[in-house]
Design a protein around this motif. Structure first.
Motif, short mmCIF file in Angstrom:
data_model
loop_
_atom_site.label_atom_id
_atom_site.label_comp_id
_atom_site.label_asym_id
_atom_site.label_seq_id
_atom_site.Cartn_x
_atom_site.Cartn_y
_atom_site.Cartn_z
N GLY A 1 0.84 -1.19 0.00
CA GLY A 1 0.00 0.00 0.00
C GLY A 1 0.88 1.23 0.00
N GLY A 2 0.31 2.32 0.46
CA GLY A 2 1.08 3.56 0.53
C GLY A 2 0.80 4.48 -0.64
N VAL B 1 1.54 1.41 -10.10
CA VAL B 1 2.33 2.34 -9.29
C VAL B 1 2.47 3.66 -10.04
CG1 VAL B 1 4.53 2.74 -8.13
CG2 VAL B 1 3.59 0.42 -8.26
N TRP B 2 2.29 4.77 -9.32
CA TRP B 2 2.41 6.11 -9.89
C TRP B 2 3.54 6.86 -9.18
CZ3 TRP B 2 2.40 10.97 -7.80
CH2 TRP B 2 2.31 12.05 -8.70
N SER C 1 8.01 1.44 -7.23
CA SER C 1 7.68 0.08 -7.67
C SER C 1 8.57 -0.94 -6.96
CB SER C 1 7.85 -0.04 -9.18
OG SER C 1 6.95 0.81 -9.87
N ARG C 2 9.85 -0.62 -6.80
CA ARG C 2 10.76 -1.53 -6.08
C ARG C 2 10.26 -1.74 -4.65
NH1 ARG C 2 14.63 2.08 -8.51
NH2 ARG C 2 15.59 1.11 -10.35
N ARG C 3 9.86 -0.66 -4.03
CA ARG C 3 9.37 -0.74 -2.66
C ARG C 3 8.08 -1.57 -2.59
NH1 ARG C 3 4.47 1.19 -0.62
NH2 ARG C 3 4.79 3.26 -1.57
N ALA C 4 7.15 -1.31 -3.49
CA ALA C 4 5.85 -1.99 -3.46
C ALA C 4 5.99 -3.48 -3.73
CB ALA C 4 4.90 -1.35 -4.48
N LEU C 5 6.80 -3.85 -4.71
CA LEU C 5 6.98 -5.27 -5.02
C LEU C 5 7.69 -6.00 -3.88
CD1 LEU C 5 7.89 -4.94 -8.79
CD2 LEU C 5 5.94 -6.22 -7.89
#
Length: 609
Positions: free
Chosen positions: A373-374, A402-403, A414-418
């Motif tokens: 999330g986030g 991801v935006w 995107s790196r963080r979310a994945l």
């Protein structure tokens, strides 16, 4: 506004459409197959109807059953999502002939633009450049040979009704023509109910650029920016982004206006996507493709697309809501000048596949499902922890979007979310996505459509899977005690949920031997696999199915002599053809598989002496 919409689809896109309906105050109707009794889209809908067994041809591709369900439910309109019948002009016409409204372009437009040869002719007449190819379907392998001799190899054989790489076969040399001609015809028949194919010059390393279109019944045509879908595997998109990191603003505008011109010329309305291939013929010092780069019309997707979410994040326009409003006769509420793109967005398809094993599809239970999330993170899905990912349909079960304010922030986010995305019980392509975000070609935006198939080292994928991938497919333990029991009951095809509570009672074992939810249905058992689990009494080496799927073709008969590597049969799984080959030479003593049969993993297909 409509009062009730039937969504003729499943999974995450069905839930995506239903969420838009809910925000518009519209009730929703789901349809489902036997395999999807407990799926997320069924839970989300206001009401749901069973339309057939697990096999898609008998359920989600059964237009008569879906229309009947809509009429029974009293639906005002039908939204097809994408895939299945979404681009089937005959189904659209069936809905148009009913009391319901089709949420999409007219069946006439779908027929005109859905068939690749007629679409090419229409775009050429509108001044939109097209790839050199045949303007009519080819009837024989000889016609393909003649074209290839003139245009040169490689050439692409494409199903007229195809899309997304399905029904498309690339021919590198003359010896491949016969097999690939037949394979393209077979896929066209299986997926699009149309075995007609045409041929065109194959562009080996282009960028794949697509333009999102939305048009109303009042003559207004808008584009909502472009998306870059160049990261592909076997012509299947893997990661989509927008805006394209490869185009100058001048070339971007030229492609976008070509899409608008094409939609205008075809009297197109509702949502659609005009796809183009861009060749590297004018690259500037900044590395971007300029206005003198050659670009060609590829196809029109006469529906919402998987990656529509990228355009939504860039513009703030809810494309699905606009589809529904346009179908209800409303005028688009914004002009072309009011469409502004803000920042950068990427979409990651979360597929149940093992990238280290040639992206082999799999199934399993989501023992852990904890999405990220986030800020700037969106998830489109229909599953929850404990749900089963079935193998009867496409392997994609979620999409991560991801935006970021720019591409660099989007990559970092995107790196963080994945990294936050936790999934256990099912092997997914998340490790592959994480690899791509640190890959030089992708992170700098220099990749082309052939990068994954021809340039990326497979060992890097294997290392990423070992580093970031769970084992997947682990068997979940059964609950020790169950006090709450959920029953699913069907009455005249309509689904009802019943909840009962018993204190101190042992769990009820489901008919399939897993879980604690008893299924009660008035329908008969679904097809697929033999009653004896695909066993064989013949002596010899058994060639078994490595995954659940449908037999598309059987190439051998009892008594045939085969050599190592010979194709015994063709198994379709997760919309991909898989050749089942002999691991050694021998004599065929039994053929247990039949064309059109659904098989389970481990079922015996052929026995060799």
């Amino acid at each position: 506004m409509f009062e009730k919409v039937l969504v003729a689809n499943r999974g995450e896109i069905a839930v995506r459409v239903m969420r838009a309906c809910e925000e518009l105050g519209v009730d929703t109707v789901a349809v489902y197959s036997e395999a999807d009794k407990n799926s997320g889209h069924v839970r989300y809908a206001d009401e749901a109807y069973n339309v057939g067994p697990a096999r898609a041809a008998d359920s989600y591709l059964n237009g008569d059953a879906i229309v009947e369900a809509g009429e029974k439910a009293g639906a005002d309109a039908v939204h097809p999502g994408y895939g299945f019948l979404a681009e089937n002009a005959r189904f659209a016409a069936l809905v148009e002939d009913s009391e319901m409204t089709w949420i999409g372009p007219s069946s006439d437009s779908m027929e005109l633009l859905g068939e690749k040869t007629s679409a090419r002719k229409e775009m050429s007449a509108a001044g939109v450049p097209t790839v050199p190819g045949t303007d009519d379907p080819v009837e024989s392998a000889d016609e393909i040979r003649e074209f290839a001799e003139e245009a040169g190899y490689p050439v692409a054989i494409k199903a007229e009704g195809g899309g997304g790489g399905r029904g498309m076969k690339v021919v590198e040399e003359e010896s491949e023509i016969e097999d690939k001609f037949e394979s393209a015809q077979r896929e066209g028949e299986a997926y699009f109910d149309n075995d007609s194919v045409f041929v065109e010059r194959f562009l080996e390393a282009p960028r794949h650029i697509e333009v999102q279109i939305i048009a109303d019944h009042h003559g207004n045509v808008r584009h909502i920016g472009e998306r870059d879908c160049s990261l592909q595997r076997r012509h299947q998109k893997v990661i989509e982004e927008g805006p394209s990191p490869a185009l100058t603003d001048e070339l971007r505008t030229e492609i976008q206006e070509s899409a608008r011109d094409g939609a205008d010329a075809a009297d197109y309305y509702n949502a659609g996507t005009f796809e183009f291939l861009v060749e590297d013929t004018d690259r500037g010092e900044d590395g971007l493709l300029g206005a003198d780069s050659d670009f060609y019309f590829l196809e029109v997707n006469t529906r919402i697309q998987v990656e529509h979410t990228v355009s939504e994040e860039l513009t703030g326009i809810d494309i699905v809501k606009q589809q529904i409003r346009v179908a209800d006769g409303e005028e688009l509420p914004f002009s072309q000048d009011e469409v502004e793109l803000d920042g950068h967005a990427m979409e990651f398809r979360i597929n149940a596949e093992n990238a280290a094993n040639d992206f082999a599809p799999g199934t399993g239970t989501l023992e852990t499902y904890d999405p990220p999330g986030g800020v700037g993170v969106r998830l489109d899905d229909a599953h929850r922890q404990g749900d089963e990912v079935v193998g009867d349909y496409d392997s994609m079960f979620a999409k991560l979007i991801v935006w970021g304010a720019d591409r660099e922030e989007c990559l970092a986010r995107s790196r963080r979310a994945l990294a936050e995305f936790e999934i256990e019980g099912v092997t997914t392509v998340i490790p592959f996505h994480r690899l791509m975000l640190d890959d030089d070609a992708f992170s700098t935006g220099k990749h082309t459509t052939n990068y994954l198939d021809e340039e990326l080292d497979p060992e890097e994928i294997e290392e990423a899977q070992e580093k970031w991938g769970p084992t997947g497919g682990a068997e979940g333990g059964e609950d020790e005690e169950v006090t709450e029991r959920d029953f699913v009951v069907e009455v005249n095809g309509k689904r009802f949920e019943v909840n009962l509570e018993e204190r101190g009672a042992p769990p009820i074992q489901a008919a399939n031997g897993s879980g604690d939810t008893q299924q009660l249905s008035s329908a008969g058992p679904s097809g697929g696999g033999s009653d004896d689990g695909g066993a064989s009494t013949a002596e010899g080496e058994q060639v078994t199915a490595e995954m659940q799927g449908t037999i598309l073709d059987v190439n051998v008969e009892e008594g045939d002599e085969v050599s190592s590597g010979d194709v015994l049969c063709v198994l379709e799984a997760m919309k991909m053809e898989n050749d089942v080959v002999a691991s050694r030479g021998g004599t065929v003593v039994e053929v247990a598989a039949t064309e059109g049969e659904s098989v389970d993993m481990g079922d015996v297909l052929v026995v060799l002496d």
